[in-house]
Design a protein around this motif. Sequence first.
Motif, PDB file in Angstrom:
ATOM      1  N   PHE A 155       0.809  -1.217   0.000  1.00  0.00           N
ATOM      2  CA  PHE A 155       0.000   0.000   0.000  1.00  0.00           C
ATOM      3  C   PHE A 155       0.849   1.277   0.000  1.00  0.00           C
ATOM      4  CE2 PHE A 155      -3.255  -3.036   1.156  1.00  0.00           C
ATOM      5  CZ  PHE A 155      -4.334  -2.564   0.407  1.00  0.00           C
ATOM      6  N   LEU A 156       2.175   1.131   0.020  1.00  0.00           N
ATOM      7  CA  LEU A 156       3.064   2.275  -0.215  1.00  0.00           C
ATOM      8  C   LEU A 156       3.615   2.284  -1.639  1.00  0.00           C
ATOM      9  CD1 LEU A 156       5.238   2.570   3.028  1.00  0.00           C
ATOM     10  CD2 LEU A 156       3.413   4.100   2.258  1.00  0.00           C
ATOM     11  N   VAL A 157       4.019   1.110  -2.133  1.00  0.00           N
ATOM     12  CA  VAL A 157       4.669   1.021  -3.444  1.00  0.00           C
ATOM     13  C   VAL A 157       3.655   0.981  -4.578  1.00  0.00           C
ATOM     14  CG1 VAL A 157       6.197  -0.383  -4.881  1.00  0.00           C
ATOM     15  CG2 VAL A 157       6.682  -0.106  -2.437  1.00  0.00           C
ATOM     16  N   PHE A 158       2.579   0.228  -4.379  1.00  0.00           N
ATOM     17  CA  PHE A 158       1.583   0.077  -5.443  1.00  0.00           C
ATOM     18  C   PHE A 158       1.013   1.418  -5.919  1.00  0.00           C
ATOM     19  CE2 PHE A 158      -2.263  -1.234  -7.582  1.00  0.00           C
ATOM     20  CZ  PHE A 158      -1.943  -2.463  -8.144  1.00  0.00           C
ATOM     21  N   PRO A 159       0.723   2.368  -5.027  1.00  0.00           N
ATOM     22  CA  PRO A 159       0.248   3.671  -5.519  1.00  0.00           C
ATOM     23  C   PRO A 159       1.233   4.349  -6.468  1.00  0.00           C
ATOM     24  CG  PRO A 159      -0.215   3.468  -3.188  1.00  0.00           C
ATOM     25  CD  PRO A 159       0.650   2.292  -3.557  1.00  0.00           C
ATOM     26  N   LEU A 160       2.548   4.176  -6.225  1.00  0.00           N
ATOM     27  CA  LEU A 160       3.537   4.799  -7.101  1.00  0.00           C
ATOM     28  C   LEU A 160       3.550   4.149  -8.482  1.00  0.00           C
ATOM     29  CD1 LEU A 160       6.504   5.147  -4.577  1.00  0.00           C
ATOM     30  CD2 LEU A 160       4.873   6.917  -5.288  1.00  0.00           C
ATOM     31  N   ILE A 161       3.365   2.825  -8.510  1.00  0.00           N
ATOM     32  CA  ILE A 161       3.393   2.097  -9.774  1.00  0.00           C
ATOM     33  C   ILE A 161       2.100   2.271 -10.543  1.00  0.00           C
ATOM     34  CG2 ILE A 161       3.574  -0.205 -10.811  1.00  0.00           C
ATOM     35  CD1 ILE A 161       5.238  -1.047  -8.408  1.00  0.00           C
ATOM     36  N   TRP A 162       0.984   2.303  -9.813  1.00  0.00           N
ATOM     37  CA  TRP A 162      -0.319   2.284 -10.483  1.00  0.00           C
ATOM     38  C   TRP A 162      -1.138   3.565 -10.287  1.00  0.00           C
ATOM     39  CZ3 TRP A 162      -2.525  -0.396 -14.188  1.00  0.00           C
ATOM     40  CH2 TRP A 162      -3.889  -0.204 -14.405  1.00  0.00           C
ATOM     41  N   PHE A 219      -5.468  15.278  -6.958  1.00  0.00           N
ATOM     42  CA  PHE A 219      -4.273  15.411  -6.116  1.00  0.00           C
ATOM     43  C   PHE A 219      -4.606  15.177  -4.638  1.00  0.00           C
ATOM     44  CE2 PHE A 219      -1.604  18.253  -3.491  1.00  0.00           C
ATOM     45  CZ  PHE A 219      -0.365  17.682  -3.737  1.00  0.00           C
ATOM     46  N   TYR A 220      -5.632  15.869  -4.144  1.00  0.00           N
ATOM     47  CA  TYR A 220      -5.981  15.727  -2.732  1.00  0.00           C
ATOM     48  C   TYR A 220      -6.600  14.360  -2.436  1.00  0.00           C
ATOM     49  CZ  TYR A 220      -4.965  20.671  -2.143  1.00  0.00           C
ATOM     50  OH  TYR A 220      -4.313  21.886  -2.090  1.00  0.00           O
ATOM     51  N   ALA A 221      -7.349  13.827  -3.369  1.00  0.00           N
ATOM     52  CA  ALA A 221      -7.945  12.505  -3.168  1.00  0.00           C
ATOM     53  C   ALA A 221      -6.863  11.428  -3.095  1.00  0.00           C
ATOM     54  CB  ALA A 221      -8.938  12.199  -4.285  1.00  0.00           C
ATOM     55  N   LEU A 222      -5.807  11.571  -3.891  1.00  0.00           N
ATOM     56  CA  LEU A 222      -4.713  10.598  -3.877  1.00  0.00           C
ATOM     57  C   LEU A 222      -4.064  10.538  -2.497  1.00  0.00           C
ATOM     58  CD1 LEU A 222      -2.888   8.651  -5.490  1.00  0.00           C
ATOM     59  CD2 LEU A 222      -1.486  10.620  -6.108  1.00  0.00           C
ATOM     60  N   ILE A 223      -3.799  11.685  -1.903  1.00  0.00           N
ATOM     61  CA  ILE A 223      -3.214  11.735  -0.558  1.00  0.00           C
ATOM     62  C   ILE A 223      -4.163  11.103   0.455  1.00  0.00           C
ATOM     63  CG2 ILE A 223      -2.456  13.281   1.297  1.00  0.00           C
ATOM     64  CD1 ILE A 223      -1.579  15.255  -0.892  1.00  0.00           C
ATOM     65  N   LEU A 224      -5.432  11.457   0.363  1.00  0.00           N
ATOM     66  CA  LEU A 224      -6.433  10.937   1.299  1.00  0.00           C
ATOM     67  C   LEU A 224      -6.539   9.422   1.221  1.00  0.00           C
ATOM     68  CD1 LEU A 224      -8.702  11.524   3.347  1.00  0.00           C
ATOM     69  CD2 LEU A 224     -10.253  11.846   1.392  1.00  0.00           C
ATOM     70  N   VAL A 225      -6.546   8.883   0.004  1.00  0.00           N
ATOM     71  CA  VAL A 225      -6.692   7.434  -0.176  1.00  0.00           C
ATOM     72  C   VAL A 225      -5.499   6.675   0.404  1.00  0.00           C
ATOM     73  CG1 VAL A 225      -6.681   5.595  -1.917  1.00  0.00           C
ATOM     74  CG2 VAL A 225      -8.248   7.527  -2.157  1.00  0.00           C
ATOM     75  N   VAL A 226      -4.284   7.100   0.081  1.00  0.00           N
ATOM     76  CA  VAL A 226      -3.089   6.387   0.547  1.00  0.00           C
ATOM     77  C   VAL A 226      -3.009   6.404   2.074  1.00  0.00           C
ATOM     78  CG1 VAL A 226      -0.569   6.374   0.552  1.00  0.00           C
ATOM     79  CG2 VAL A 226      -1.801   6.762  -1.586  1.00  0.00           C
ATOM     80  N   LEU A 227      -3.265   7.552   2.693  1.00  0.00           N
ATOM     81  CA  LEU A 227      -3.219   7.637   4.150  1.00  0.00           C
ATOM     82  C   LEU A 227      -4.314   6.810   4.806  1.00  0.00           C
ATOM     83  CD1 LEU A 227      -2.407  11.426   4.736  1.00  0.00           C
ATOM     84  CD2 LEU A 227      -0.847   9.476   4.872  1.00  0.00           C
TER      85      LEU A 227
END
Length: 488
Positions: free
Chosen positions: A78-85, A257-265
Amino acid sequence: MKSRNTANKQQPSIAMGEYDGVAYVDLNEAPSSPKLDNFKKVSVLHLIFLIFYEVSGGPFGMEDSVQAAGPLLALLGFLVFPLIWSVPEALITAEMGTMFPENGGYVVWVSTALGPYWGFQQGWMKWLSGVIDNALYPVLFLDYLKSGIPGLAGGLPRAAAALALTFLLTYMNYKGLVIVGRVAVLLGIFSILPFVVMGLVAIPKLEPARWFVMNLHDVDWSLYLNTLFWNLNYWDSVSTLAGEVDNPKKNLPKALFYALILVVLSYFLPLLACIGAIPLNRDLWTDGYFSDIAKILGGVWLRWWIQGAAAMSNMGMFVAEMSSDSFQLLGMAERGMLPEFFAKRSRHGTPLIGILFSASGVILLSWLSFQEIIAVENFLYCFGMILEFIAFVLLRIKCPVASRPYKIPVGTLGAILMCIPPTILICVVLALSTVKVMIVSLFAVAVGLVMQPCLKYAEKKRWMKFSASDELPDLHEGNHERVDFSED
């Protein structure tokens, strides 16, 4: 339309979530979505939470990642997958969504790059994967409640509850997208808050050594990747709502942009707290386990709060996904790809026929198991994403001077390289599919390949009426240079 600029004039690159402040003017001044003057459009805040629910909705449904691969790989995933996908998909959605701010979304992207036949295939596969995705949420809703209400574990009560929930949430979509956006904000806050409390309660009990447990000889790679993929995809779904967004050329990249931060956290922090606070038993990590952890850490009151949040989260994901699916059908009808009746709106501005078709699909698919639904959905979604990546690169080559209010700060080579890691991931997910999933998914793809010529034949025979909106720009006029060129 022809550009007012010279062909060699380049647009500046800007960071995601920012806007260059330039007023882009289309020569035909075509609205992003026809005949919407009487309907209130979606704000940035509403859009952030609609994206949050289209992609995530909170950490519910991610428990299988620990069962499949253990704590360390789950956390790293859940840290690496967001960067790849997730990041590439969100960036592409921001660029293409501002390039084509209309409800057809990714269907329009693919149609422009590859022609209407492949645009229809994109629409069919993405709509079907979205409907399959929506069939999950009544299942997850009831899975979280069954520990407190045992009667919902199976049989007629479970089927009746799922049907009633589907009708209730479908009606909410009918009432309007602004209503859905407001509900998404309220449900989002309610869904995230108990995990904040559980994280605080977990702090005194954390044992960091639990985070680093890994056994590469005991990993269910198919379940692991499908769980990550399902929890971190669908960033492009918001593109089918672009015509309903207030100032999409500015607000769509910002919301992504803001949704991406919210989802990962919202994924990583609860997983970190729960893994570190309780002894590991991988067999217990399955759908609904967060509510059991809540009882261990905080008592029955926290368990009920998590269960209520899970129920509300699944409601939010359902209404957000159905909005995207139904407006996609409306956008396809406005482009003449589907019969005209799909473009009809209710008095609330919502696509009534699209909503009914999407709800029917959910009911028909609700008998599938959770893991079967995820696998079939991911398979179809992968095909659609391959077409999106191809369209993204081709439009960079064919339409270099087209208006891109948000543009990823890479050239053509950079665009190609950016698509390689997620494409490799897609190939891995497809290769790990079971024979049953592959047969069902390929049959669904074959239906779309045949359906488009059948619809064209029905149009030719005038069995059904098709009409493209004259308020939308022509995608193919002038050798692909018709795509909304603008002034810098």
